[in-house]
Design a protein around this motif. Structure first.
Motif, PDB file in Angstrom:
ATOM      1  N   ASN A   1       0.819  -1.219   0.000  1.00  0.00           N
ATOM      2  CA  ASN A   1       0.000   0.000   0.000  1.00  0.00           C
ATOM      3  C   ASN A   1       0.856   1.275   0.000  1.00  0.00           C
ATOM      4  O   ASN A   1       0.336   2.380   0.017  1.00  0.00           O
ATOM      5  N   THR A   2       2.169   1.089  -0.006  1.00  0.00           N
ATOM      6  CA  THR A   2       3.108   2.213  -0.009  1.00  0.00           C
ATOM      7  C   THR A   2       4.167   1.900  -1.057  1.00  0.00           C
ATOM      8  O   THR A   2       4.856   0.880  -0.951  1.00  0.00           O
ATOM      9  N   PHE A   3       4.272   2.782  -2.070  1.00  0.00           N
ATOM     10  CA  PHE A   3       5.046   2.442  -3.252  1.00  0.00           C
ATOM     11  C   PHE A   3       6.203   3.424  -3.459  1.00  0.00           C
ATOM     12  O   PHE A   3       6.005   4.642  -3.473  1.00  0.00           O
ATOM     13  N   ILE A   4       7.413   2.873  -3.639  1.00  0.00           N
ATOM     14  CA  ILE A   4       8.597   3.681  -3.903  1.00  0.00           C
ATOM     15  C   ILE A   4       8.994   3.460  -5.360  1.00  0.00           C
ATOM     16  O   ILE A   4       9.301   2.328  -5.765  1.00  0.00           O
ATOM     17  N   PHE A   5       8.988   4.527  -6.133  1.00  0.00           N
ATOM     18  CA  PHE A   5       9.283   4.442  -7.561  1.00  0.00           C
ATOM     19  C   PHE A   5      10.776   4.652  -7.822  1.00  0.00           C
ATOM     20  O   PHE A   5      11.448   5.368  -7.081  1.00  0.00           O
ATOM     21  N   PRO A   6      11.293   4.070  -8.906  1.00  0.00           N
ATOM     22  CA  PRO A   6      12.724   4.205  -9.194  1.00  0.00           C
ATOM     23  C   PRO A   6      13.150   5.598  -9.637  1.00  0.00           C
ATOM     24  O   PRO A   6      14.298   5.989  -9.452  1.00  0.00           O
ATOM     25  N   ASP A   7      12.218   6.356 -10.220  1.00  0.00           N
ATOM     26  CA  ASP A   7      12.559   7.710 -10.661  1.00  0.00           C
ATOM     27  C   ASP A   7      11.275   8.519 -10.831  1.00  0.00           C
ATOM     28  O   ASP A   7      10.167   8.004 -10.684  1.00  0.00           O
ATOM     29  N   ILE A   8      11.453   9.807 -11.148  1.00  0.00           N
ATOM     30  CA  ILE A   8      10.299  10.708 -11.216  1.00  0.00           C
ATOM     31  C   ILE A   8       9.390  10.393 -12.407  1.00  0.00           C
ATOM     32  O   ILE A   8       8.182  10.623 -12.349  1.00  0.00           O
ATOM     33  N   ASN A   9       9.968   9.857 -13.502  1.00  0.00           N
ATOM     34  CA  ASN A   9       9.134   9.478 -14.641  1.00  0.00           C
ATOM     35  C   ASN A   9       8.086   8.463 -14.207  1.00  0.00           C
ATOM     36  O   ASN A   9       6.887   8.661 -14.412  1.00  0.00           O
ATOM     37  N   ALA A  10       8.551   7.370 -13.605  1.00  0.00           N
ATOM     38  CA  ALA A  10       7.640   6.311 -13.174  1.00  0.00           C
ATOM     39  C   ALA A  10       6.653   6.830 -12.137  1.00  0.00           C
ATOM     40  O   ALA A  10       5.448   6.544 -12.203  1.00  0.00           O
ATOM     41  N   GLY A  11       7.152   7.613 -11.170  1.00  0.00           N
ATOM     42  CA  GLY A  11       6.302   8.101 -10.092  1.00  0.00           C
ATOM     43  C   GLY A  11       5.216   9.036 -10.568  1.00  0.00           C
ATOM     44  O   GLY A  11       4.036   8.890 -10.200  1.00  0.00           O
ATOM     45  N   ASN A  12       5.588   9.997 -11.393  1.00  0.00           N
ATOM     46  CA  ASN A  12       4.617  10.986 -11.860  1.00  0.00           C
ATOM     47  C   ASN A  12       3.562  10.344 -12.753  1.00  0.00           C
ATOM     48  O   ASN A  12       2.366  10.613 -12.619  1.00  0.00           O
ATOM     49  N   ILE A  13       4.021   9.473 -13.650  1.00  0.00           N
ATOM     50  CA  ILE A  13       3.078   8.769 -14.523  1.00  0.00           C
ATOM     51  C   ILE A  13       2.186   7.838 -13.701  1.00  0.00           C
ATOM     52  O   ILE A  13       0.970   7.781 -13.904  1.00  0.00           O
ATOM     53  N   GLY A  14       2.798   7.146 -12.743  1.00  0.00           N
ATOM     54  CA  GLY A  14       2.059   6.160 -11.951  1.00  0.00           C
ATOM     55  C   GLY A  14       0.932   6.751 -11.148  1.00  0.00           C
ATOM     56  O   GLY A  14      -0.203   6.244 -11.172  1.00  0.00           O
ATOM     57  N   TYR A  15       1.207   7.854 -10.424  1.00  0.00           N
ATOM     58  CA  TYR A  15       0.134   8.399  -9.585  1.00  0.00           C
ATOM     59  C   TYR A  15      -0.968   8.998 -10.439  1.00  0.00           C
ATOM     60  O   TYR A  15      -2.157   8.943 -10.073  1.00  0.00           O
ATOM     61  N   LYS A  16      -0.606   9.542 -11.618  1.00  0.00           N
ATOM     62  CA  LYS A  16      -1.639  10.137 -12.477  1.00  0.00           C
ATOM     63  C   LYS A  16      -2.498   9.069 -13.137  1.00  0.00           C
ATOM     64  O   LYS A  16      -3.698   9.292 -13.370  1.00  0.00           O
ATOM     65  N   ILE A  17      -1.935   7.919 -13.441  1.00  0.00           N
ATOM     66  CA  ILE A  17      -2.748   6.804 -13.937  1.00  0.00           C
ATOM     67  C   ILE A  17      -3.742   6.365 -12.857  1.00  0.00           C
ATOM     68  O   ILE A  17      -4.932   6.164 -13.123  1.00  0.00           O
ATOM     69  N   ALA A  18      -3.243   6.253 -11.623  1.00  0.00           N
ATOM     70  CA  ALA A  18      -4.132   5.870 -10.516  1.00  0.00           C
ATOM     71  C   ALA A  18      -5.249   6.888 -10.330  1.00  0.00           C
ATOM     72  O   ALA A  18      -6.409   6.537 -10.104  1.00  0.00           O
ATOM     73  N   GLN A  19      -4.881   8.171 -10.455  1.00  0.00           N
ATOM     74  CA  GLN A  19      -5.853   9.248 -10.254  1.00  0.00           C
ATOM     75  C   GLN A  19      -6.898   9.275 -11.364  1.00  0.00           C
ATOM     76  O   GLN A  19      -8.101   9.357 -11.089  1.00  0.00           O
ATOM     77  N   ARG A  20      -6.444   9.203 -12.608  1.00  0.00           N
ATOM     78  CA  ARG A  20      -7.360   9.410 -13.743  1.00  0.00           C
ATOM     79  C   ARG A  20      -8.096   8.151 -14.182  1.00  0.00           C
ATOM     80  O   ARG A  20      -9.252   8.219 -14.613  1.00  0.00           O
ATOM     81  N   LEU A  21      -7.442   6.992 -14.101  1.00  0.00           N
ATOM     82  CA  LEU A  21      -8.076   5.756 -14.543  1.00  0.00           C
ATOM     83  C   LEU A  21      -8.534   4.881 -13.381  1.00  0.00           C
ATOM     84  O   LEU A  21      -9.422   4.055 -13.543  1.00  0.00           O
ATOM     85  N   GLY A  22      -7.913   5.064 -12.221  1.00  0.00           N
ATOM     86  CA  GLY A  22      -8.273   4.250 -11.062  1.00  0.00           C
ATOM     87  C   GLY A  22      -9.256   4.925 -10.130  1.00  0.00           C
ATOM     88  O   GLY A  22      -9.630   4.379  -9.095  1.00  0.00           O
ATOM     89  N   ASN A  23      -9.667   6.152 -10.504  1.00  0.00           N
ATOM     90  CA  ASN A  23     -10.649   6.914  -9.716  1.00  0.00           C
ATOM     91  C   ASN A  23     -10.214   7.177  -8.275  1.00  0.00           C
ATOM     92  O   ASN A  23     -11.037   7.227  -7.362  1.00  0.00           O
ATOM     93  N   PHE A  24      -8.903   7.334  -8.084  1.00  0.00           N
ATOM     94  CA  PHE A  24      -8.387   7.766  -6.795  1.00  0.00           C
ATOM     95  C   PHE A  24      -8.393   9.295  -6.727  1.00  0.00           C
ATOM     96  O   PHE A  24      -8.135   9.956  -7.735  1.00  0.00           O
ATOM     97  N   GLU A  25      -8.684   9.825  -5.560  1.00  0.00           N
ATOM     98  CA  GLU A  25      -8.419  11.238  -5.307  1.00  0.00           C
ATOM     99  C   GLU A  25      -6.969  11.339  -4.861  1.00  0.00           C
ATOM    100  O   GLU A  25      -6.510  10.556  -4.015  1.00  0.00           O
ATOM    101  N   ALA A  26      -6.244  12.302  -5.437  1.00  0.00           N
ATOM    102  CA  ALA A  26      -4.817  12.445  -5.136  1.00  0.00           C
ATOM    103  C   ALA A  26      -4.581  13.687  -4.296  1.00  0.00           C
ATOM    104  O   ALA A  26      -4.999  14.789  -4.678  1.00  0.00           O
ATOM    105  N   TYR A  27      -3.917  13.527  -3.162  1.00  0.00           N
ATOM    106  CA  TYR A  27      -3.562  14.639  -2.286  1.00  0.00           C
ATOM    107  C   TYR A  27      -2.043  14.790  -2.292  1.00  0.00           C
ATOM    108  O   TYR A  27      -1.314  13.891  -1.881  1.00  0.00           O
ATOM    109  N   GLY A  28      -1.578  15.926  -2.781  1.00  0.00           N
ATOM    110  CA  GLY A  28      -0.144  16.150  -2.826  1.00  0.00           C
ATOM    111  C   GLY A  28       0.260  17.032  -3.988  1.00  0.00           C
ATOM    112  O   GLY A  28      -0.608  17.569  -4.682  1.00  0.00           O
ATOM    113  N   PRO A  29       1.564  17.165  -4.229  1.00  0.00           N
ATOM    114  CA  PRO A  29       2.627  16.483  -3.500  1.00  0.00           C
ATOM    115  C   PRO A  29       2.813  17.040  -2.086  1.00  0.00           C
ATOM    116  O   PRO A  29       2.836  18.242  -1.885  1.00  0.00           O
TER     117      PRO A  29
END
Length: 329
Positions: A269-297
């Motif tokens: 439930n807590t994810f550490i990404f290898p770099d900013i590319n993966a991290g930025n893309i990953g959270y936005k996929i979760a937000q836009r396609l996974g219907n998560f509300e995103a709080y941050g950074p």
């Protein structure tokens, strides 16, 4: 929807009210959030900008900001004191009073100095400017807290759970460190674990990769393998595993095949990404396609809470991030 932990944060603020600087005082989203905060009585906003422009904007948008403190960087009574302190902080960089006066007319620098001078407890900005413009003055003025060598960022993502309540996860680093080293990732892991716990998450940390337990090769894989090993050694009481592909991290069936015996794989439930590319893309996929509300950074590792807004934020996100920022003070 509210993040698990918001009720506790609000109760904490009611017991010990805080003051937060909102750097873009005339933005309608900021004004709507400020109006809601003023009605709540547990967090006092300071709006930066020209008072007439802010009054005009709030009237036009129909938001009541009566009682808000408004400070104009162009006409601040303690500006000379602020300049002197800033020159002292930056004297090793050749800062002069003349140069300082110009820099401190910018709301992001001015607001950060208000926190440094004890005029406010925390700051929230970035609705109209980049993350870098929030982080730069924070690093120059507030600096990292003892024990931290870097500043990182975490996103808290929330959506309704099938079984009721909310599903809450943490993702790092999605906004600050472009290509973190192994040791940076270990520090990001520790900072993220602390942040996750504030939101009621019992952290099960996955160091993510395109490889699971050596199934792939490459420099990034090696980096995540080594970072996982170091993190386990540094935080022996935490649940940490890697390197894991995302499916192995979250899907129990896949985890049994790819990472049998792991106490994290399949339940991360807590994810550490290898770099900013993966991290930025990953959270936005979760937000836009996974219907998560995103709080941050949510910025981690600073001496005082300074947080950044997405330029695509809405008023509810500003309100929520203001509560999060103040609760971390």
């Amino acid at each position: 929807m509210s993040v698990y932990g918001f009720g506790q944060m609000i109760e904490k603020l009611k017991a010990s009210p805080k003051t937060i600087v909102l750097t873009e005082g005339s933005d309608p989203r900021i004004l709507e959030a400020a109006s809601r905060l003023l009605a709540s009585n547990f967090l006092k906003p300071i709006l930066l900008g020209n008072p007439e422009e802010i009054a005009k904007a709030s009237e036009k948008a129909g938001f009541n900001i009566h009682g808000a403190q408004i400070i104009d960087p162009e006409n601040y009574e303690d500006f000379d004191e602020m300049v002197a302190q800033f020159v002292e902080l930056r004297k090793n960089k050749g800062m002069t009073p003349e140069k300082a006066r110009g820099i401190l007319k910018s709301a992001n620098y001015f607001g950060t100095m208000l926190v440094k001078m004890g005029k406010a407890d925390c700051l929230l900005g970035g609705a109209t400017y980049s993350t870098a413009d929030t982080v730069r003055p924070a690093l120059q003025i507030i600096k990292t807290k003892p024990g931290s060598s870097i500043v990182s960022s975490c996103f808290i993502l929330v959506r309704p759970a099938v079984s009721g309540g909310n599903e809450v996860i943490a993702m790092s680093d999605c906004a600050i460190n472009i290509d973190p080293s192994e040791d940076d990732l270990v520090e990001i892991c520790g900072q993220t674990i602390e942040c996750a716990k504030v939101f009621g998450i019992d952290p099960k940390v996955a160091f993510l990769s395109y490889s699971t337990k050596g199934s792939g090769k490459g420099d990034s894989v090696t980096k995540m393998q080594n970072a996982t090993k170091k993190a386990k050694e540094k935080y022996p009481n935490e649940q940490i595993d890697g390197e894991l592909q995302f499916d192995a991290a979250v899907a129990p069936r896949v985890a049994k095949q790819k990472a049998p015996g792991s106490d994290v794989a399949g339940n991360a439930n807590t994810f550490i990404f290898p770099d900013i590319n993966a991290g930025n893309i990953g959270y936005k996929i979760a937000q836009r396609l996974g219907n998560f509300e995103a709080y941050g950074p949510i910025l981690l590792g600073l001496n005082a809470p300074i947080n950044d807004l997405s330029r695509g934020c809405n008023a509810l996100e500003v309100y929520s991030m203001a509560i999060i920022t103040a609760a971390l003070a």
